[in-house]
Scaffold this motif. Structure first.
Motif, PDB file in Angstrom:
ATOM      1  N   GLY E  36     -29.794  13.103   5.999  1.00  0.00           N
ATOM      2  CA  GLY E  36     -29.273  11.922   6.676  1.00  0.00           C
ATOM      3  C   GLY E  36     -29.974  10.690   6.163  1.00  0.00           C
ATOM      4  N   ALA E  37     -29.371   9.559   6.431  1.00  0.00           N
ATOM      5  CA  ALA E  37     -29.922   8.311   5.926  1.00  0.00           C
ATOM      6  C   ALA E  37     -31.265   8.033   6.580  1.00  0.00           C
ATOM      7  CB  ALA E  37     -28.953   7.166   6.194  1.00  0.00           C
ATOM      8  N   SER E  38     -32.024   7.198   5.936  1.00  0.00           N
ATOM      9  CA  SER E  38     -33.316   6.805   6.478  1.00  0.00           C
ATOM     10  C   SER E  38     -33.137   6.232   7.875  1.00  0.00           C
ATOM     11  CB  SER E  38     -33.925   5.756   5.554  1.00  0.00           C
ATOM     12  OG  SER E  38     -35.063   5.217   6.138  1.00  0.00           O
ATOM     13  N   GLY E  39     -33.905   6.746   8.812  1.00  0.00           N
ATOM     14  CA  GLY E  39     -33.854   6.216  10.170  1.00  0.00           C
ATOM     15  C   GLY E  39     -32.776   6.841  11.033  1.00  0.00           C
ATOM     16  N   GLN E  82     -44.344  13.773   7.965  1.00  0.00           N
ATOM     17  CA  GLN E  82     -43.878  12.894   6.896  1.00  0.00           C
ATOM     18  C   GLN E  82     -45.040  12.083   6.301  1.00  0.00           C
ATOM     19  OE1 GLN E  82     -40.582  10.524   8.161  1.00  0.00           O
ATOM     20  NE2 GLN E  82     -39.960  10.024   6.070  1.00  0.00           N
ATOM     21  N   ASN E  83     -45.948  11.666   7.173  1.00  0.00           N
ATOM     22  CA  ASN E  83     -47.105  10.933   6.639  1.00  0.00           C
ATOM     23  C   ASN E  83     -48.357  11.797   6.621  1.00  0.00           C
ATOM     24  OD1 ASN E  83     -47.526  11.108   9.285  1.00  0.00           O
ATOM     25  ND2 ASN E  83     -47.948   8.950   9.645  1.00  0.00           N
ATOM     26  N   GLU E 159     -39.747  16.083   4.678  1.00  0.00           N
ATOM     27  CA  GLU E 159     -39.858  15.593   3.305  1.00  0.00           C
ATOM     28  C   GLU E 159     -41.162  16.069   2.675  1.00  0.00           C
ATOM     29  OE1 GLU E 159     -38.711  11.549   2.864  1.00  0.00           O
ATOM     30  OE2 GLU E 159     -37.597  11.549   4.737  1.00  0.00           O
ATOM     31  N   SER E 162     -41.728  14.988  -1.201  1.00  0.00           N
ATOM     32  CA  SER E 162     -41.223  13.697  -1.682  1.00  0.00           C
ATOM     33  C   SER E 162     -42.147  13.014  -2.672  1.00  0.00           C
ATOM     34  CB  SER E 162     -40.968  12.771  -0.500  1.00  0.00           C
ATOM     35  OG  SER E 162     -42.182  12.522   0.175  1.00  0.00           O
ATOM     36  N   HIS E 192     -34.545  14.361   1.030  1.00  0.00           N
ATOM     37  CA  HIS E 192     -33.556  13.426   0.509  1.00  0.00           C
ATOM     38  C   HIS E 192     -33.102  13.859  -0.863  1.00  0.00           C
ATOM     39  CE1 HIS E 192     -33.840  10.731   3.757  1.00  0.00           C
ATOM     40  NE2 HIS E 192     -35.083  10.373   3.535  1.00  0.00           N
ATOM     41  N   GLN E 194     -31.184  16.101  -3.314  1.00  0.00           N
ATOM     42  CA  GLN E 194     -30.000  16.934  -3.204  1.00  0.00           C
ATOM     43  C   GLN E 194     -30.227  18.319  -3.785  1.00  0.00           C
ATOM     44  OE1 GLN E 194     -26.384  15.112  -4.480  1.00  0.00           O
ATOM     45  NE2 GLN E 194     -25.534  17.124  -4.989  1.00  0.00           N
ATOM     46  N   LYS E 232     -19.553  10.811   1.252  1.00  0.00           N
ATOM     47  CA  LYS E 232     -20.248   9.735   0.545  1.00  0.00           C
ATOM     48  C   LYS E 232     -21.741  10.007   0.472  1.00  0.00           C
ATOM     49  CE  LYS E 232     -19.358   5.490   0.420  1.00  0.00           C
ATOM     50  NZ  LYS E 232     -18.505   4.612  -0.367  1.00  0.00           N
ATOM     51  N   PHE E 233     -22.248  10.638   1.526  1.00  0.00           N
ATOM     52  CA  PHE E 233     -23.699  10.760   1.594  1.00  0.00           C
ATOM     53  C   PHE E 233     -24.240  11.797   0.615  1.00  0.00           C
ATOM     54  CE2 PHE E 233     -27.751  12.086   3.339  1.00  0.00           C
ATOM     55  CZ  PHE E 233     -28.358  10.845   3.406  1.00  0.00           C
ATOM     56  N   ILE E 234     -23.516  12.879   0.460  1.00  0.00           N
ATOM     57  CA  ILE E 234     -24.008  13.945  -0.407  1.00  0.00           C
ATOM     58  C   ILE E 234     -23.562  13.668  -1.831  1.00  0.00           C
ATOM     59  CG2 ILE E 234     -24.055  16.429  -0.814  1.00  0.00           C
ATOM     60  CD1 ILE E 234     -25.039  15.801   1.913  1.00  0.00           C
TER      61      ILE E 234
END
Ligand SMILES: Nc1ncnc2c1ncn2[C@@H]1O[C@H](COP(=O)(O)OP(=O)(O)OP(=O)(O)O)[C@@H](O)[C@H]1O
Ligand SMILES: Nc1ncnc2c1ncn2[C@@H]1O[C@H](COP(=O)(O)OP(=O)(O)OP(=O)(O)O)[C@@H](O)[C@H]1O
Ligand SMILES: O=P(O)(O)OC[C@H](O)CO
Ligand SMILES: [Mg+2]
Ligand SMILES: [Mg+2]
Lengths: 372, 273, 312, 405, 372
Positions: E36-39, E82-83, E159, E162, E192, E194, E232-234
């Protein structure tokens, strides 16, 4: 102007040498990509440019001036830190414009730059949040925005898009290039994303364990890798490398042999190569099912699905080789064959692992081959 | 619900609270009792015969407004000066490198260990020579040499993530602005708690003002309290409590007014985000 | 070898900051000068004066000071009272560390990471007593804890208990005076430690939570080390200031008694100087006390600092 | 003097330690009265907390700067230390020099034994007694009655011990508490009334048989029969006032406080004697010493003192503080305390035992204060039961005599 | 067992709804990818599973048990933050084994697990460093190692790769799959990348603005996107979407029309579609230079080089369309054509933007089409 020159720069932490004898000229206004394995010294290199680490030995010139002893603030650099380094007590907007306030830019100018950065990085609506209320990708975008608005001569980006989704990343990439085209800053850009490296970079510097491996255009880095490391490092799946022999005008892998074109034979003969590493990119292996002559043959081990493509892993004389296909009907156990495409193979010296070069026919492409 | 898991903690905390707040309540309620009721009705939270006479007596005997003003002025001056100088010095010790830094720091910190009695007489002489006896300036001056703030704030500054300073440095931010815009907001808890300590300690300071202040008009509240405590004549407990309540009231009010700010200072978690 | 490596690394890391740090020596001093001025006049000068006095037999007003060399120091070493006082001092330190360092540390931890509701309420309330002067506190507690007729005694009697006459009981007196001091100091230390603990990123605690780390381990393994900069401050201040704070209840309640059982180093200096007017001796005692503490501080600088988690 | 001629009043400081609960108001009232009537002197009263000890500390600091107030209150215990270390003028000297008309003021108005209280070891009249107190016995008549005892209280220490034990048995309450401040004033009364002497010829002598016996009897109440309370002064007084202790042996200066706080039938009676022996009660309170340096100030100081020692001022002082007037005539004079004493029965306990007043021992020399401290320490040990009265007193006496050498 | 079920789960921060009515069953032992998109709420979803955030409404079941009120520690979950959330005061080794120590595992077991994690993530030699002396990628690997060694039933990865270079990432990916095959944990994996999603994921859940868009196999998510967003996203570059019309058995874009195969016509007719969104992936557009019949034609705008492939951006009736080619000679201004490949087009409803489905011929592939 805006040029960065490393002259024999070394950097150590205690006994550990992180950067060894770096010689590199970053052209004014170019977009240079730093590529390299995790921990190889990319961030350190950026920090040297930014003046956040002191150079252990050697000289660093920026704008033609020796900057070893110039304070960070005076180098006119902005940077996206790998871990963002956002000011936790400031809102998104304040984080972004803090540097501008310091520069005492006029209010309207600041507002306008803030707006354009926020728009560009799709941060609308988050301006009043504190960093801790943001998602990972949002934080990263704030960090990027903060660096961009300053419009410094040098923009150092340390994996600035690593936490963004593909769409946003593609978008941001384009915007970054646009910014560059407007302000002609010198970009030094660390990324692990190959597409990013290729699309953003005008040149790519490949590092390995603190040493520069190759600096060249994306095209050459990809198609004319200077050494085994570069060949293997760029591209995913990684370039297939296997020991091969040259004899009888043929290239031999294990018990299989394939005849080479004349110019390759001549080239290898000239270089006196008998045993060497052969490199072929997975996407340059076109698999076929039936075996005509002059082809290598192997047995499929497994197939990996990448969505739009797939990777066929097969065994070739004991080497695991991977080929990328658009779509395949291969199943494990199938027999597959491929021919050598003469302009898509790379020969590396067994000792030095350096590329021995290409037959002259291919050299038109190979305009600026530069090994370091 | 999750609150169930917390409940035992709440019970524990509330007990602790009762214990720690009981004396304050006790003081407050005693200050509205007649002395004899204070003795006989120790537990009565609400006095049986509430009286203001203790307060009336205190107010009629003392220039309380003047005294409160003095105390306040002294405390504010001390707090402001010490907070500012401590922040500056701590910053210097953390973010500058200069000759003798460690020795100097060590010397300053060592002074924390000096018993106040050691400096009392020499300081009294100094203050006399400066002509500040019986003067609130004389009360203020020696209180200014206190390294605890430097100590605390320096400790806090040392935990500010370096990358934030680096980010600011890239922006060519000067030291004063790094201090003001980056470091200070991040060490606010330490600065605020130093400030609070400065204020409270100065507000309650007793030994030194006793030596310096002679006129009732120059008195501070803790001194005024002493007026009602006497071993030989006996302590008039209820009046002493009334004065006690008066000495607490301003810090308490200040605290209540600024509580939200103070507490929020200590809640801005995730400094290291 | 490893040690060596570390040191070199540290030095190099320092170098990186060198320019930033040294660029402004003038500013560096400028920042310190205001503090330094007042310290010179009101701290260092009196201190030197005290060192000087410690070599004399004098009572502050006699026209002649008699130089006695190290005699005060010798006398002090031979006086059994010195050792009683030092023993008491140590006892105070131990108790105060428990009550005013360990306990508020725990409370700060509980409030930041264990409970979710009512944090601000507790913070405000626990802090309250620290705004009140210890003189007031001492008077109050003398009443409240009166073992014959105070509220506590009455409650105890209700449960069939008798309160020992603490003000005249060796050992117990130190505990009670420490508790009175705690009443004032606790809230403040708590708030400071709370400030330190808020610097521990939530995620790190969450990571530990996921590992099912029991609360006490989270406290000892993660929160304490990560807030150790503040923890250290409170630790030292608990010792130093604690002893100075206890002074007030000692003075108001026991005057060092019974039989010096509640006197500590600070009070003893006061007693010698202002009750017995042994100015020289008191000075020597003060210097020795201070020297002991400074040694403690040196030890801290040398050993403890290494274990503290600092960013700078 | 000159300043008077200039129409400016000379300002002098009067240092006292009278808290609001202990005559602070009266000090202010007297000073105001004096200032109103004096043409050339203005007195500024300065309060010093923490009693005579606190005043002494402040005086010490003041003198160290080279200044000094004009008149100070000196606690009896500091008589020796003060006279050895501070410069003062004998009042008679000031009188002789500037006020010939008052030549016989001291002689005329003070009993010699009272005046002698303010004489130091060397015979110098350091000042003039001002506040005079003696220890008295406060009794809770309700408890006495409850225990079936004579509600008029014990007359002798022997009786007192019986009373205390009875009370303990009958009511479970403590029978007796003797004040334990940071001095040995009350204990001195106990010992010396039994024939012991704190000091003889400059040497400590309290560990005589009489002294030891008296102390043992007292200690036995605390440690053996537990009928007496061993606790700090403030707590002890509090416990008496709230009815947990039946008899309280403390200074008359506490009268107002006790009267105000006690909700039971309270009375004050004479200090008990030992069977068949004369009472010797140390004088508490203070004397006034003149520390003024200049002539003008010394003169002004006397003018003020003379005012303070007037019958009216003395009467006011007693009313405000409960101290016994050191001056003759005050008790009986119409403008003195006549009516006050008639109304205030508790006061009588002190005024009627003035014949037994002796001076409060202040050990001589630089070590004097430390000697007093040693006595305090041993008091705690004896009453704790950690040492016998005999051993404690003997050891302490030896130690003190070492110090005094 | 090891199953995770979201039932109408909502999560808000204050007024902001972050997760809206999430219904999702994660099968025991499956590897689910969150995309999914960031956020959009991916990290939040993981944090809900981990019990680090309280659910605002709805129910979350793990192992068949309602866990809304179960403490994190009791859920048997490990997580890569993530961090990173490394313990800054502990060494790398201590960071990794801290959880094991808490579990009171035997010493040897701990040592052995540490060693295998260190080897697997190439952290050798860094064991005694503190996190602040590590590079970004090294830190990330430590975080990953810490999560892996625990061998919990549920492994949440936010992630996790990443900041790693492509080689290391490929390697780590494979190792993760191996671990999964050994211990059959339930993986929930945010990425993120693919390729990572496709290779690691058994199913992919696509989120957008707090709402689940589609949950299905990588193949279906890629080839049978449930709605325009997913399409569109993938994939990168993103699926080309443009408004098209159906008329006369032809598909019309602007003024150009191409005849559709019978089954598509029937399908569209059946669904009564007249105007809709047409989606075609860039890699499914095969550009040709000459224009036979039944092809759309456009004009090249610019070409993007990705190293092994390139993207040709051309204008088609006012829409910018991108096609991916292996290698091209196209220059801006060239004319290019392409035919519709009947099994590679997607039709979305104009209103709902949902996929209207495919003609039956294609449905064999389309076994488990599931729109949410
Ligand atoms: N404390 C908070 N208060 C308000 N909004 C918050 C808070 N934390 C997160 N958010 C918002 O919640 C949304 C979802 O956050 P989340 O971290 O789950 O995103 P994500 O999908 O992981 O994104 P990314 O890929 O960027 O990490 C974001 O829009 C974020 O801004
Ligand atoms: N303070 C330090 N002390 C010792 N070694 C360090 C220190 N900081 C970094 N290093 C080491 O220096 C090397 C280079 O670090 P650097 O951060 O430049 O790597 P990088 O190329 O940016 O890697 P990544 O892609 O993982 O971010 C790493 O191996 C790291 O472990
Ligand atoms: O009578 P007072 O007031 O002087 O008190 C005598 C006491 O024993 C002094 O502590
Ligand atoms: Mg890096
Ligand atoms: Mg996230």
């Amino acid at each position: 102007m805006k040029e960065i020159v490393f002259e024999n720069v070394c950097k150590s932490y205690g006994k550990a040498k992180i950067i060894e004898n770096l010689n590199l000229t970053i052209q004014p206004g170019e977009r240079l990509i730093l590529l390299g394995a995790s921990g190889c010294g990319k961030s350190t290199t950026l920090r040297l440019i930014a003046g956040l680490e002191e150079i252990s030995s050697g000289s660093l010139y920026m704008n033609g001036q020796l900057v070893n002893d110039v304070a960070s603030g005076e180098r006119n650099v902005s940077m996206v830190f790998q871990n963002y380094a956002l000011y936790p007590h400031m809102t998104v907007a304040d984080n972004i414009i803090y540097g501008l306030k310091i520069q005492k830019l006029p209010k309207e100018e600041i507002v306008q730059r803030l707006k354009s950065a926020v728009d560009m990085l799709e941060l609308n609506g988050l301006e009043d949040r504190k960093p801790k209320d943001l998602s990972g990708g949002q934080r990263q975008r704030v960090a990027l925005a903060r660096a961009i608005v300053k419009r410094s001569d040098f923009l150092l980006l340390d994996e600035p898009l690593s936490n963004l989704d593909a769409q946003l990343r593609g978008h941001a990439r384009k915007e970054l290039v646009k910014i560059h085209q407007t302000y002609h800053q010198t970009f030094v850009y660390v990324t692990h994303d190959q597409v990013e490296a290729m699309t953003v970079g005008e040149r790519i510097a490949v590092m390995h364990a603190g040493r520069l491996q190759m600096v060249d255009t994306p095209y050459n880095v990809y198609n004319r890798p200077a050494n085994v490391f570069t060949a293997k490092f760029i591209g995913s799946p990684s370039t297939n490398i296997f020991t091969a022999h040259y004899a009888d005008r043929s290239l031999q892998i294990g018990r299989q042999a394939v005849r080479l074109p004349e110019f390759w034979s001549a080239h290898l003969g000239k270089n006196g190569c008998r045993e060497f590493y052969l490199g072929i990119r997975p996407e340059h292996i076109r698999l076929e099912q039936e075996k005509p002559d002059n082809m290598f043959a192997g047995t499929v081990k497994y197939v990996e699905e990448y969505g739009n493509r797939c990777g066929v892993y097969f065994d070739l004389e004991g080497h695991e080789v991977v080929a990328i296909c658009e779509r395949t009907e291969c199943k494990p156990g199938d027999r597959v064959c491929f021919a050598l495409e003469a302009d898509k193979i790379h020969i590396f010296d067994k000792q030095s692992t350096k590329n021995i070069g290409y037959p002259e026919v291919y050299c038109e492409h190979f305009y600026q081959y530069q090994s370091v | 619900m999750r609150i169930d898991r917390e409940i035992k903690w709440h019970v524990l905390l509330c007990c602790a609270l009762v214990v720690s707040l009981a004396p304050i309540v006790f003081a407050l309620s005693s200050s509205f009792k007649e002395l004899s009721e204070a003795y006989t009705n120790v537990f009565g939270l609400i006095p049986q015969q509430p009286t203001l006479s203790n307060y009336v007596q205190v107010f009629s005997r003392l220039p309380l407004v003047q005294i409160t003003t003095n105390t306040f002025l002294i405390a504010v001056a001390v707090t402001v000066f010490k907070t500012i100088t401590s922040v500056l010095a701590a910053y210097s010790f953390v973010y500058f490198d200069f000759k003798g830094k460690n020795v100097l720091y060590f010397m300053l910190i060592s002074t924390i260990f000096i018993p106040f009695t050691v400096t009392m007489i020499p300081n009294y002489l100094t203050i006399s020579q400066l002509g500040f006896r019986n003067n609130i300036i004389g009360v203020i001056l020696p209180q200014l040499s206190d390294a605890t703030g430097i100590f605390l704030i320096r400790q806090a500054m040392r935990t500010v993530p370096r990358s934030l300073i680096e980010a600011a440095r890239l922006d060519r931010t000067g030291h004063l602005r790094i201090l003001g815009n980056i470091v200070l907001p991040l060490v606010k808890p330490a600065v605020v708690s130093s400030g609070i300590m400065f204020f409270i300690n100065s507000w309650n300071e007793y030994v030194w003002p006793v030596l310096i202040l002679k006129d009732k008009a120059n008195y501070t509240l803790p001194l005024a309290l002493q007026l009602f405590i006497s071993s030989e004549g006996g302590t008039d407990f209820t009046i002493a409590m009334a004065v006690s309540v008066l000495t607490m009231i301003i810090p308490l009010m200040l605290y209540i007014v600024f509580q939200r700010y103070i507490i929020s200072t200590f809640t801005s978690s995730g400094i290291k985000g | 070898m490893k040690q060596d490596n570390k040191r070199v690394r540290k030095i190099e890391k320092k170098q990186a900051w060198h320019k930033f740090l040294t660029g402004n020596t003038l500013m560096a001093y400028g920042f310190i000068v205001p503090s330094l001025l007042v310290f010179a006049v009101f701290m260092f000068y009196p201190l030197l004066h005290t060192v000087y006095l410690s070599f004399f037999d004098w009572n502050m007003i006699k026209p002649v000071k008699t130089f006695v060399g190290s005699q005060n120091y010798m006398a002090l070493l031979q006086d059994p009272l010195t050792y009683t006082v030092m023993k008491n001092t140590l006892a105070y330190i131990v108790i105060l560390l428990l009550l005013n360092w360990a306990a508020p540390y725990l409370l700060a931890f509980i409030l930041s990471f264990v409970i979710k509701r009512g944090r601000d309420f507790y913070k405000g309330m626990f802090f309250l007593p620290s705004v009140i002067s210890l003189v007031v506190g001492s008077i109050l507690y003398l009443w409240i804890l009166n073992p014959v007729s105070g509220p506590v005694a009455i409650i105890a009697k209700f449960f069939g208990l008798t309160v020992p006459i603490w003000s005249k009981t060796q050992g117990l007196i130190i505990v009670v005076l420490s508790i009175i001091t705690t009443w004032k100091v606790f809230g403040y230390n708590f708030i400071v430690l709370f400030g330190g603990i808020t610097g521990v990123p939530q995620e790190v605690i969450e990571a530990a939570r996921l590992d099912n780390v029991p609360l006490h381990r989270i406290f000892f393994d993660i929160v304490v080390p990560m807030s150790s900069a503040t923890g250290l401050y409170v630790f030292i201040m608990t010792i130093v200031q604690g002893l100075q704070y206890v002074f007030t209840p000692i003075k108001v309640i026991t005057q060092g008694g019974p039989d010096n059982a509640s006197s500590n180093a600070i009070y003893n200096v006061y007693q010698e100087a202002f009750t017995l007017y042994h100015t020289g001796y008191a000075s020597a005692f003060a210097i020795v006390t201070m020297a002991l503490f400074v040694i403690l501080l040196l030890v801290e600088f040398k050993f403890v600092e290494k274990g503290i988690h600092y960013e700078n | 003097g000159d300043s008077a001629a200039n129409g400016k009043k000379i300002k002098i400081e009067y240092w006292h330690c009278n808290a609001e609960t202990q005559g602070g108001k009266t000090v202010e009232q007297l000073v105001n009265e004096f200032n109103a009537q004096s043409k050339d002197v203005e007195v500024v009263a300065r309060y010093n907390p923490d009693m005579y000890k606190g005043l002494m500390q402040n005086l010490q600091a003041e003198v160290a700067t080279g200044k000094s107030p004009a008149i100070v209150q000196i606690g009896w215990a500091f008589l020796d230390y003060f006279s050895n270390n501070f410069s003062y003028v004998e009042p008679q000297k000031v009188i002789d020099e500037y006020f010939p008309e008052d030549k016989t003021f001291l002689q005329d108005n003070f009993l010699p034994n009272v005046l002698a209280l303010a004489k130091n070891g060397k015979g110098s009249q350091v000042g003039i007694p001002y506040s005079l107190s003696t220890p008295v016995l406060y009794i809770n008549r309700d408890i006495l009655r409850q225990a079936g005892l004579d509600e008029n209280g014990p007359k002798t220490w022997e009786e007192l011990i019986v009373f205390a034990n009875t009370i303990k048995e009958k009511t479970g309450k403590y029978g007796f508490y003797m004040q334990e401040p940071a001095d040995n004033w009350a204990q001195q009364a106990l010992l010396e009334s039994n024939g012991a002497r704190m000091m003889t010829n400059g040497k400590a002598s309290f560990a005589s048989e009489e002294g030891i016996q008296a102390y043992e009897a007292y200690a036995a109440m605390v440690t053996k029969t537990k009928s007496a309370l061993h606790i700090s002064w403030g707590e002890g007084v509090q416990s008496f006032i709230d009815g947990n202790v039946a008899m309280l042996y403390t200074t008359i200066a506490q009268r107002a406080n006790i009267q105000k706080g006690a909700a039971f039938d309270v009375a004050a009676i004479n200090s008990p004697a030992w069977q068949g022996k004369p009472k010797r009660l140390p004088a508490g309170g203070c004397f006034l010493a003149i520390t003024a340096k200049t002539k003008e100030e010394q003169k002004a100081a006397w003018e003020f003192e003379k005012f303070l020692y007037s019958v009216e001022a003395m009467a006011a002082w007693t009313k405000g503080t409960g101290y016994v007037p050191p001056r003759k005539d005050v008790a009986t004079a119409e403008n003195g305390l006549k009516s006050f004493l008639a109304e205030n029965k508790m006061m009588a306990a002190a005024t009627t035992q003035m014949d037994g007043v002796v001076s409060w021992t202040s050990f001589p020399g630089d070590a004097g204060l430390q000697a007093e401290q040693l006595l305090l320490d041993v008091r705690d040990r004896i009453l704790n039961g950690s040492i016998s009265a005999r051993d404690g007193l003997v050891q302490t006496q030896t130690k003190i005599n070492e110090l005094l050498k």
